[in-house]
Design a protein around this motif. Structure first.
Motif, PDB file in Angstrom:
ATOM      1  N   HIS A   1       0.830  -1.207   0.000  1.00 39.14           N
ATOM      2  CA  HIS A   1       0.000   0.000   0.000  1.00 39.14           C
ATOM      3  C   HIS A   1       0.863   1.255   0.000  1.00 39.14           C
ATOM      4  CE1 HIS A   1      -4.232  -1.559   1.312  1.00 39.14           C
ATOM      5  NE2 HIS A   1      -3.659  -2.333   0.419  1.00 39.14           N
ATOM      6  N   ALA A   2       2.002   1.197   0.668  1.00 38.14           N
ATOM      7  CA  ALA A   2       2.892   2.354   0.695  1.00 38.14           C
ATOM      8  C   ALA A   2       3.422   2.645  -0.705  1.00 38.14           C
ATOM      9  CB  ALA A   2       4.041   2.107   1.668  1.00 38.14           C
ATOM     10  N   ARG A   3       3.799   1.600  -1.437  1.00 36.29           N
ATOM     11  CA  ARG A   3       4.280   1.798  -2.810  1.00 36.29           C
ATOM     12  C   ARG A   3       3.133   2.278  -3.697  1.00 36.29           C
ATOM     13  NH1 ARG A   3       9.346   0.377  -3.650  1.00 36.29           N
ATOM     14  NH2 ARG A   3      10.366  -1.193  -2.329  1.00 36.29           N
ATOM     15  N   ASP A   4       1.952   1.695  -3.509  1.00 39.47           N
ATOM     16  CA  ASP A   4       0.785   2.162  -4.274  1.00 39.47           C
ATOM     17  C   ASP A   4       0.591   3.666  -4.091  1.00 39.47           C
ATOM     18  OD1 ASP A   4       0.216  -0.382  -5.170  1.00 39.47           O
ATOM     19  OD2 ASP A   4      -1.522  -0.691  -3.881  1.00 39.47           O
ATOM     20  N   LEU A   5       0.638   4.104  -2.838  1.00 37.77           N
ATOM     21  CA  LEU A   5       0.405   5.509  -2.535  1.00 37.77           C
ATOM     22  C   LEU A   5       1.475   6.390  -3.177  1.00 37.77           C
ATOM     23  CD1 LEU A   5      -1.230   7.664  -1.032  1.00 37.77           C
ATOM     24  CD2 LEU A   5       0.209   7.246   0.977  1.00 37.77           C
ATOM     25  N   ALA A   6       2.725   5.949  -3.128  1.00 39.57           N
ATOM     26  CA  ALA A   6       3.809   6.744  -3.700  1.00 39.57           C
ATOM     27  C   ALA A   6       3.649   6.897  -5.210  1.00 39.57           C
ATOM     28  CB  ALA A   6       5.153   6.105  -3.364  1.00 39.57           C
ATOM     29  N   VAL A   7       3.284   5.809  -5.884  1.00 40.86           N
ATOM     30  CA  VAL A   7       3.113   5.863  -7.338  1.00 40.86           C
ATOM     31  C   VAL A   7       1.913   6.741  -7.697  1.00 40.86           C
ATOM     32  CG1 VAL A   7       2.631   4.527  -9.415  1.00 40.86           C
ATOM     33  CG2 VAL A   7       4.216   3.625  -7.704  1.00 40.86           C
ATOM     34  N   VAL A   8       0.801   6.537  -6.992  1.00 38.91           N
ATOM     35  CA  VAL A   8      -0.408   7.325  -7.261  1.00 38.91           C
ATOM     36  C   VAL A   8      -0.138   8.811  -7.011  1.00 38.91           C
ATOM     37  CG1 VAL A   8      -2.748   7.800  -6.445  1.00 38.91           C
ATOM     38  CG2 VAL A   8      -2.044   5.451  -6.909  1.00 38.91           C
ATOM     39  N   HIS A   9       0.542   9.121  -5.932  1.00 36.94           N
ATOM     40  CA  HIS A   9       0.871  10.513  -5.620  1.00 36.94           C
ATOM     41  C   HIS A   9       1.676  11.138  -6.754  1.00 36.94           C
ATOM     42  CE1 HIS A   9       2.765  13.530  -2.532  1.00 36.94           C
ATOM     43  NE2 HIS A   9       2.127  14.140  -3.514  1.00 36.94           N
ATOM     44  N   ALA A  10       2.712  10.442  -7.196  1.00 37.83           N
ATOM     45  CA  ALA A  10       3.555  10.975  -8.275  1.00 37.83           C
ATOM     46  C   ALA A  10       2.760  11.156  -9.563  1.00 37.83           C
ATOM     47  CB  ALA A  10       4.737  10.043  -8.512  1.00 37.83           C
ATOM     48  N   ALA A  11       1.876  10.211  -9.862  1.00 40.75           N
ATOM     49  CA  ALA A  11       1.108  10.281 -11.104  1.00 40.75           C
ATOM     50  C   ALA A  11       0.090  11.415 -11.070  1.00 40.75           C
ATOM     51  CB  ALA A  11       0.410   8.946 -11.353  1.00 40.75           C
ATOM     52  N   LEU A  12      -0.623  11.553  -9.947  1.00 43.24           N
ATOM     53  CA  LEU A  12      -1.616  12.629  -9.843  1.00 43.24           C
ATOM     54  C   LEU A  12      -0.946  13.992  -9.839  1.00 43.24           C
ATOM     55  CD1 LEU A  12      -4.072  11.138  -7.190  1.00 43.24           C
ATOM     56  CD2 LEU A  12      -4.492  11.415  -9.633  1.00 43.24           C
ATOM     57  N   ALA A  13       0.186  14.101  -9.170  1.00 46.44           N
ATOM     58  CA  ALA A  13       0.884  15.381  -9.106  1.00 46.44           C
ATOM     59  C   ALA A  13       1.363  15.816 -10.483  1.00 46.44           C
ATOM     60  CB  ALA A  13       2.063  15.280  -8.135  1.00 46.44           C
ATOM     61  N   ALA A  14       1.724  14.861 -11.326  1.00 41.15           N
ATOM     62  CA  ALA A  14       2.195  15.191 -12.678  1.00 41.15           C
ATOM     63  C   ALA A  14       1.088  15.800 -13.523  1.00 41.15           C
ATOM     64  CB  ALA A  14       2.767  13.943 -13.352  1.00 41.15           C
ATOM     65  N   GLY A  15      -0.130  15.299 -13.379  1.00 42.05           N
ATOM     66  CA  GLY A  15      -1.277  15.876 -14.067  1.00 42.05           C
ATOM     67  C   GLY A  15      -1.235  15.798 -15.577  1.00 42.05           C
ATOM     68  N   ARG A  16      -0.622  14.749 -16.144  1.00 37.87           N
ATOM     69  CA  ARG A  16      -0.475  14.691 -17.602  1.00 37.87           C
ATOM     70  C   ARG A  16      -0.796  13.319 -18.194  1.00 37.87           C
ATOM     71  NH1 ARG A  16       4.596  12.505 -18.637  1.00 37.87           N
ATOM     72  NH2 ARG A  16       5.947  12.306 -16.806  1.00 37.87           N
ATOM     73  N   PHE A  17      -1.526  12.505 -17.445  1.00 39.54           N
ATOM     74  CA  PHE A  17      -1.829  11.159 -17.913  1.00 39.54           C
ATOM     75  C   PHE A  17      -3.309  11.002 -18.241  1.00 39.54           C
ATOM     76  CE2 PHE A  17       1.783  10.666 -14.854  1.00 39.54           C
ATOM     77  CZ  PHE A  17       2.761  10.594 -15.839  1.00 39.54           C
ATOM     78  N   GLY A  18      -3.611  10.024 -19.085  1.00 37.60           N
ATOM     79  CA  GLY A  18      -4.982   9.832 -19.535  1.00 37.60           C
ATOM     80  C   GLY A  18      -5.840   9.013 -18.597  1.00 37.60           C
ATOM     81  N   TYR A  19      -5.189   8.309 -17.678  1.00 37.74           N
ATOM     82  CA  TYR A  19      -5.918   7.428 -16.755  1.00 37.74           C
ATOM     83  C   TYR A  19      -4.972   7.046 -15.638  1.00 37.74           C
ATOM     84  CZ  TYR A  19      -8.105   2.982 -15.174  1.00 37.74           C
ATOM     85  OH  TYR A  19      -8.656   1.950 -14.445  1.00 37.74           O
ATOM     86  N   ILE A  20      -5.456   7.115 -14.404  1.00 41.90           N
ATOM     87  CA  ILE A  20      -4.705   6.627 -13.246  1.00 41.90           C
ATOM     88  C   ILE A  20      -5.656   5.744 -12.457  1.00 41.90           C
ATOM     89  CG2 ILE A  20      -3.417   7.236 -11.167  1.00 41.90           C
ATOM     90  CD1 ILE A  20      -2.924   9.997 -12.500  1.00 41.90           C
ATOM     91  N   GLY A  21      -5.388   4.458 -12.464  1.00 41.86           N
ATOM     92  CA  GLY A  21      -6.254   3.506 -11.791  1.00 41.86           C
ATOM     93  C   GLY A  21      -5.525   2.805 -10.656  1.00 41.86           C
ATOM     94  N   LEU A  22      -6.240   2.531  -9.574  1.00 40.88           N
ATOM     95  CA  LEU A  22      -5.673   1.895  -8.385  1.00 40.88           C
ATOM     96  C   LEU A  22      -6.548   0.725  -7.979  1.00 40.88           C
ATOM     97  CD1 LEU A  22      -3.787   1.879  -5.830  1.00 40.88           C
ATOM     98  CD2 LEU A  22      -5.457   3.455  -4.781  1.00 40.88           C
ATOM     99  N   ILE A  23      -5.945  -0.448  -7.836  1.00 43.54           N
ATOM    100  CA  ILE A  23      -6.698  -1.597  -7.371  1.00 43.54           C
ATOM    101  C   ILE A  23      -7.033  -1.410  -5.894  1.00 43.54           C
ATOM    102  CG2 ILE A  23      -4.718  -3.006  -6.654  1.00 43.54           C
ATOM    103  CD1 ILE A  23      -6.213  -5.417  -7.908  1.00 43.54           C
ATOM    104  N   GLY A  24      -8.222  -1.834  -5.483  1.00 39.32           N
ATOM    105  CA  GLY A  24      -8.593  -1.711  -4.082  1.00 39.32           C
ATOM    106  C   GLY A  24     -10.077  -1.474  -3.910  1.00 39.32           C
ATOM    107  N   SER A  25     -10.460  -1.239  -2.694  1.00 37.57           N
ATOM    108  CA  SER A  25     -11.861  -1.072  -2.329  1.00 37.57           C
ATOM    109  C   SER A  25     -12.208   0.400  -2.148  1.00 37.57           C
ATOM    110  CB  SER A  25     -12.114  -1.810  -1.006  1.00 37.57           C
ATOM    111  OG  SER A  25     -11.297  -1.238   0.020  1.00 37.57           O
ATOM    112  N   ASP A  26     -13.489   0.655  -1.870  1.00 36.91           N
ATOM    113  CA  ASP A  26     -13.909   2.025  -1.594  1.00 36.91           C
ATOM    114  C   ASP A  26     -13.223   2.550  -0.331  1.00 36.91           C
ATOM    115  OD1 ASP A  26     -15.662   2.340  -3.777  1.00 36.91           O
ATOM    116  OD2 ASP A  26     -17.248   1.270  -2.725  1.00 36.91           O
ATOM    117  N   SER A  27     -13.001   1.682   0.639  1.00 36.84           N
ATOM    118  CA  SER A  27     -12.327   2.127   1.861  1.00 36.84           C
ATOM    119  C   SER A  27     -10.866   2.478   1.585  1.00 36.84           C
ATOM    120  CB  SER A  27     -12.422   1.057   2.955  1.00 36.84           C
ATOM    121  OG  SER A  27     -11.789  -0.144   2.540  1.00 36.84           O
ATOM    122  N   LYS A  28     -10.217   1.752   0.669  1.00 39.01           N
ATOM    123  CA  LYS A  28      -8.841   2.090   0.300  1.00 39.01           C
ATOM    124  C   LYS A  28      -8.818   3.445  -0.393  1.00 39.01           C
ATOM    125  CE  LYS A  28      -4.768   0.375  -2.194  1.00 39.01           C
ATOM    126  NZ  LYS A  28      -4.171  -0.753  -2.963  1.00 39.01           N
TER     127      LYS A  28
END
Length: 339
Positions: free
Chosen positions: A243-270
């Motif tokens: 989960h820590a690696r997931d968060l780091a990758v998602v953070h970097a991808a969202l911060a970049a703001g230049r991708f067509g899709y950012i998807g994360l496996i997990g539940s609504d609680s995640k």
């Protein structure tokens, strides 16, 4: 598939082959302009123009022209309902072009162009073949403009037997972070689809010894750092074992703001947990709203890795088609991505 490498290979191994191209479509049809199929004399074929009666007739016609000594090229119209009994209701124009050993050098030269990247040609359809000239990036050839060059269609038929063709479209990059059970299933689900897949994990031993042709593996001790190398418009799917690696990758991808899709496996609680942590890290709410979590189809209840992968693959195809009609670029892998 890279059509010209197949043509060159089939001529070298069979002596001749026929290239069948969907040159134009009116109304509903099984495939779009630019769909292609290569037929060899014994009826074997590579690629598809949509299956059904149209493809069966096209293969039969190609075998017939291949049985003749002289090379030939024809441009035929098929009305799918009245002519073929298909319910699509539209009409299709098929270009059937024979290549023999006399044209092997031509096919090999075009195959080399194709291997180097996307390119376009202007051609004159004649009875013995299409005389193609490769166009430069501005759509110019031999000092002439190329009307219709800005059209998105891979094939544009013009008057007087002129045809503009685009070969080897760049496929959108999918960067898949995580090589666990679902990651492996998604990699296999994407194998036959029009994507360039970059598969990232820090564990070299989790990658299979052989991967599909459109997949490249990247071993990285810091997957989040790889985000800087992801091309604009790419699709990112995050499903690492941490989960820590997931968060780091998602953070970097969202911060970049230049991708067509950012998807994360997990539940609504995640998602709720990640949303809170991303806000604490200073990521704008509008950026966080772009995160797709859970990934895949909500209509599939199964947690089987293959079922999850199927739902994600559909979602990626849907997103790619939406992006293809917008200004979002389509780019493949960045230089040196595989290692």
């Amino acid at each position: 598939m890279r059509i010209w490498s197949v043509v060159a290979e089939m001529v070298a191994s069979h002596g001749r082959c026929a290239l069948v191209t969907v040159a134009a479509v009116r109304g509903s049809a099984p495939r779009e302009p630019g769909a292609r199929m290569v037929v060899v004399p014994d009826g074997g074929f590579h690629g598809t123009i949509g299956g059904g009666e149209l493809e069966w007739r096209a293969i039969g016609f190609a075998r017939d022209v291949l049985s003749r000594d002289a090379p030939s090229t024809t441009l035929d119209r098929f009305t799918l309902g009245p002519d073929l009994g298909q319910c699509c209701g539209g009409s299709v124009r098929l270009l059937t072009e024979v290549f023999d050993r006399d044209r092997l050098d031509e096919a090999q030269a075009l195959a080399a162009r194709e291997a180097a990247g996307s390119f376009m040609t202007r051609g004159q359809i004649g009875s013995h073949g299409v005389e193609r000239l490769v166009l430069d990036r501005k759509g110019q050839s031999a000092g002439r403009g190329a009307s219709g060059m800005q059209a998105l269609a891979p094939v544009v038929l013009e008057g007087d037997g002129l045809i503009i063709e685009r070969f080897r479209d760049d496929h959108r990059a999918v960067w898949l972070f995580g090589a666990g059970h679902v990651g492996r299933a998604l990699m296999l689900a994407l194998a036959p689809l029009p994507f360039e897949v970059i598969w990232v994990d820090e564990r070299a031993e989790v990658f299979p010894a052989v991967v599909p042709a459109n997949v490249r593996t990247v071993r990285s001790a810091d997957p989040a750092a790889e985000v800087a190398r992801v091309p604009d418009g790419a699709l990112i799917v995050v499903m690492t074992h941490s989960h820590a690696r997931d968060l780091a990758v998602v953070h970097a991808a969202l911060a970049a703001g230049r991708f067509g899709y950012i998807g994360l496996i997990g539940s609504d609680s995640k998602r709720a947990r990640f949303t809170r942590r991303l806000r604490e890290a200073g990521v704008a709410p509008a950026r966080i709203a772009d995160l797709v979590c859970p990934v895949g189809s909500r209509n599939i209840a199964s947690k089987h890795p293959g079922a999850i992968a199927a739902g994600v693959a559909v979602q990626l195809l849907e997103r790619d088609e939406v992006l293809a009609t917008s200004a979002i670029p389509v780019r493949g892998v960045v230089a040196g991505a595989a290692r």
